[in-house]
Motif scaffolding. Structure first.
Motif, PDB file in Angstrom:
ATOM      1  N   THR A  58       0.825  -1.204   0.000  1.00  0.00           N
ATOM      2  CA  THR A  58       0.000   0.000   0.000  1.00  0.00           C
ATOM      3  C   THR A  58       0.860   1.255   0.000  1.00  0.00           C
ATOM      4  O   THR A  58       0.600   2.194  -0.763  1.00  0.00           O
ATOM      5  N   LEU A  59       1.875   1.276   0.846  1.00  0.00           N
ATOM      6  CA  LEU A  59       2.756   2.442   0.894  1.00  0.00           C
ATOM      7  C   LEU A  59       3.548   2.592  -0.399  1.00  0.00           C
ATOM      8  O   LEU A  59       3.723   3.714  -0.894  1.00  0.00           O
ATOM      9  N   SER A  60       4.013   1.483  -0.962  1.00  0.00           N
ATOM     10  CA  SER A  60       4.742   1.546  -2.230  1.00  0.00           C
ATOM     11  C   SER A  60       3.856   2.116  -3.317  1.00  0.00           C
ATOM     12  O   SER A  60       4.280   2.991  -4.090  1.00  0.00           O
ATOM     13  N   LYS A  61       2.620   1.656  -3.376  1.00  0.00           N
ATOM     14  CA  LYS A  61       1.682   2.158  -4.383  1.00  0.00           C
ATOM     15  C   LYS A  61       1.403   3.640  -4.163  1.00  0.00           C
ATOM     16  O   LYS A  61       1.386   4.428  -5.116  1.00  0.00           O
ATOM     17  N   ALA A  62       1.205   4.034  -2.906  1.00  0.00           N
ATOM     18  CA  ALA A  62       0.916   5.442  -2.612  1.00  0.00           C
ATOM     19  C   ALA A  62       2.091   6.331  -3.007  1.00  0.00           C
ATOM     20  O   ALA A  62       1.895   7.394  -3.613  1.00  0.00           O
ATOM     21  N   PHE A  63       3.319   5.895  -2.704  1.00  0.00           N
ATOM     22  CA  PHE A  63       4.480   6.699  -3.073  1.00  0.00           C
ATOM     23  C   PHE A  63       4.679   6.726  -4.583  1.00  0.00           C
ATOM     24  O   PHE A  63       5.052   7.761  -5.145  1.00  0.00           O
ATOM     25  N   ASP A  64       4.437   5.615  -5.261  1.00  0.00           N
ATOM     26  CA  ASP A  64       4.536   5.588  -6.726  1.00  0.00           C
ATOM     27  C   ASP A  64       3.542   6.560  -7.344  1.00  0.00           C
ATOM     28  O   ASP A  64       3.879   7.319  -8.269  1.00  0.00           O
ATOM     29  N   GLU A  65       2.305   6.552  -6.833  1.00  0.00           N
ATOM     30  CA  GLU A  65       1.291   7.472  -7.344  1.00  0.00           C
ATOM     31  C   GLU A  65       1.665   8.919  -7.038  1.00  0.00           C
ATOM     32  O   GLU A  65       1.470   9.803  -7.865  1.00  0.00           O
ATOM     33  N   LEU A  66       2.210   9.150  -5.885  1.00  0.00           N
ATOM     34  CA  LEU A  66       2.622  10.495  -5.512  1.00  0.00           C
ATOM     35  C   LEU A  66       3.711  11.002  -6.447  1.00  0.00           C
ATOM     36  O   LEU A  66       3.628  12.124  -6.966  1.00  0.00           O
ATOM     37  N   HIS A  67       4.711  10.182  -6.694  1.00  0.00           N
ATOM     38  CA  HIS A  67       5.834  10.595  -7.534  1.00  0.00           C
ATOM     39  C   HIS A  67       5.458  10.691  -9.008  1.00  0.00           C
ATOM     40  O   HIS A  67       6.079  11.455  -9.753  1.00  0.00           O
ATOM     41  N   SER A  68       4.444   9.963  -9.433  1.00  0.00           N
ATOM     42  CA  SER A  68       4.033  10.023 -10.834  1.00  0.00           C
ATOM     43  C   SER A  68       3.023  11.135 -11.086  1.00  0.00           C
ATOM     44  O   SER A  68       2.661  11.394 -12.227  1.00  0.00           O
ATOM     45  N   GLY A  69       2.570  11.789 -10.029  1.00  0.00           N
ATOM     46  CA  GLY A  69       1.609  12.883 -10.180  1.00  0.00           C
ATOM     47  C   GLY A  69       0.171  12.416 -10.251  1.00  0.00           C
ATOM     48  O   GLY A  69      -0.722  13.212 -10.502  1.00  0.00           O
ATOM     49  N   LYS A  70      -0.098  11.130 -10.030  1.00  0.00           N
ATOM     50  CA  LYS A  70      -1.461  10.615 -10.088  1.00  0.00           C
ATOM     51  C   LYS A  70      -2.251  10.916  -8.824  1.00  0.00           C
ATOM     52  O   LYS A  70      -3.460  10.888  -8.830  1.00  0.00           O
ATOM     53  N   ALA A  71      -1.543  11.180  -7.723  1.00  0.00           N
ATOM     54  CA  ALA A  71      -2.229  11.401  -6.454  1.00  0.00           C
ATOM     55  C   ALA A  71      -2.955  12.745  -6.470  1.00  0.00           C
ATOM     56  O   ALA A  71      -2.535  13.691  -7.122  1.00  0.00           O
ATOM     57  N   LEU A  72      -4.031  12.794  -5.743  1.00  0.00           N
ATOM     58  CA  LEU A  72      -4.779  14.038  -5.623  1.00  0.00           C
ATOM     59  C   LEU A  72      -3.967  15.056  -4.838  1.00  0.00           C
ATOM     60  O   LEU A  72      -3.099  14.710  -4.041  1.00  0.00           O
ATOM     61  N   HIS A  73      -4.279  16.315  -5.034  1.00  0.00           N
ATOM     62  CA  HIS A  73      -3.561  17.368  -4.340  1.00  0.00           C
ATOM     63  C   HIS A  73      -3.634  17.174  -2.828  1.00  0.00           C
ATOM     64  O   HIS A  73      -2.649  17.376  -2.121  1.00  0.00           O
ATOM     65  N   ASP A  74      -4.790  16.787  -2.324  1.00  0.00           N
ATOM     66  CA  ASP A  74      -4.944  16.582  -0.884  1.00  0.00           C
ATOM     67  C   ASP A  74      -4.044  15.449  -0.378  1.00  0.00           C
ATOM     68  O   ASP A  74      -3.539  15.517   0.731  1.00  0.00           O
ATOM     69  N   ALA A  75      -3.869  14.424  -1.189  1.00  0.00           N
ATOM     70  CA  ALA A  75      -3.020  13.299  -0.779  1.00  0.00           C
ATOM     71  C   ALA A  75      -1.565  13.742  -0.662  1.00  0.00           C
ATOM     72  O   ALA A  75      -0.850  13.293   0.227  1.00  0.00           O
ATOM     73  N   ARG A  76      -1.136  14.651  -1.532  1.00  0.00           N
ATOM     74  CA  ARG A  76       0.242  15.133  -1.458  1.00  0.00           C
ATOM     75  C   ARG A  76       0.494  15.873  -0.153  1.00  0.00           C
ATOM     76  O   ARG A  76       1.555  15.762   0.430  1.00  0.00           O
TER      77      ARG A  76
END
Length: 81
Positions: A58-76
C-alpha cells in the motif's frame, strides 16, 4: 517432572528465566495442546506477515502514485506534513 526440568534451568543466582519457565510448562502439556499452541503461533505469524506485506504494498503504491503525479492534491499534503 516439571520441577526437575525447572531445577536444571536455573542460572548461577538460582533464578529461572520467564522463557525457560514457560518452556517447561509447554513441555509438560499433552501432545494435542502443544500442537494447538504451535498452530496458533504459526497462524499469528502468518497473519502478521500478511499485514506487513499489505502495508508495504500500500505504501509503495501510494508513493509511486505520488511521484508520478497521479495522487490528488490533498493526498500530497499528507506526505508533505
Amino acid at each position: 517432572m516439571a520441577l526437575r526440568n525447572s531445577m536444571q534451568l536455573t542460572n548461577a543466582s538460582g533464578e529461572i528465566s520467564p522463557v525457560d519457565a514457560l518452556w517447561v510448562l509447554i513441555q509438560s502439556q499433552t501432545k494435542a495442546v502443544r500442537k494447538a499452541l504451535t498452530e496458533r503461533l504459526v497462524a499469528e505469524q502468518s497473519k502478521k506477515e500478511k499485514q506487513e506485506t499489505m502495508v508495504k504494498e500500500t505504501l509503495s503504491k501510494a508513493f509511486d502514485e505520488l511521484h508520478s503525479g497521479k495522487a490528488l492534491h490533498d493526498a500530497r499534503s499528507i506526505f508533505n506534513s
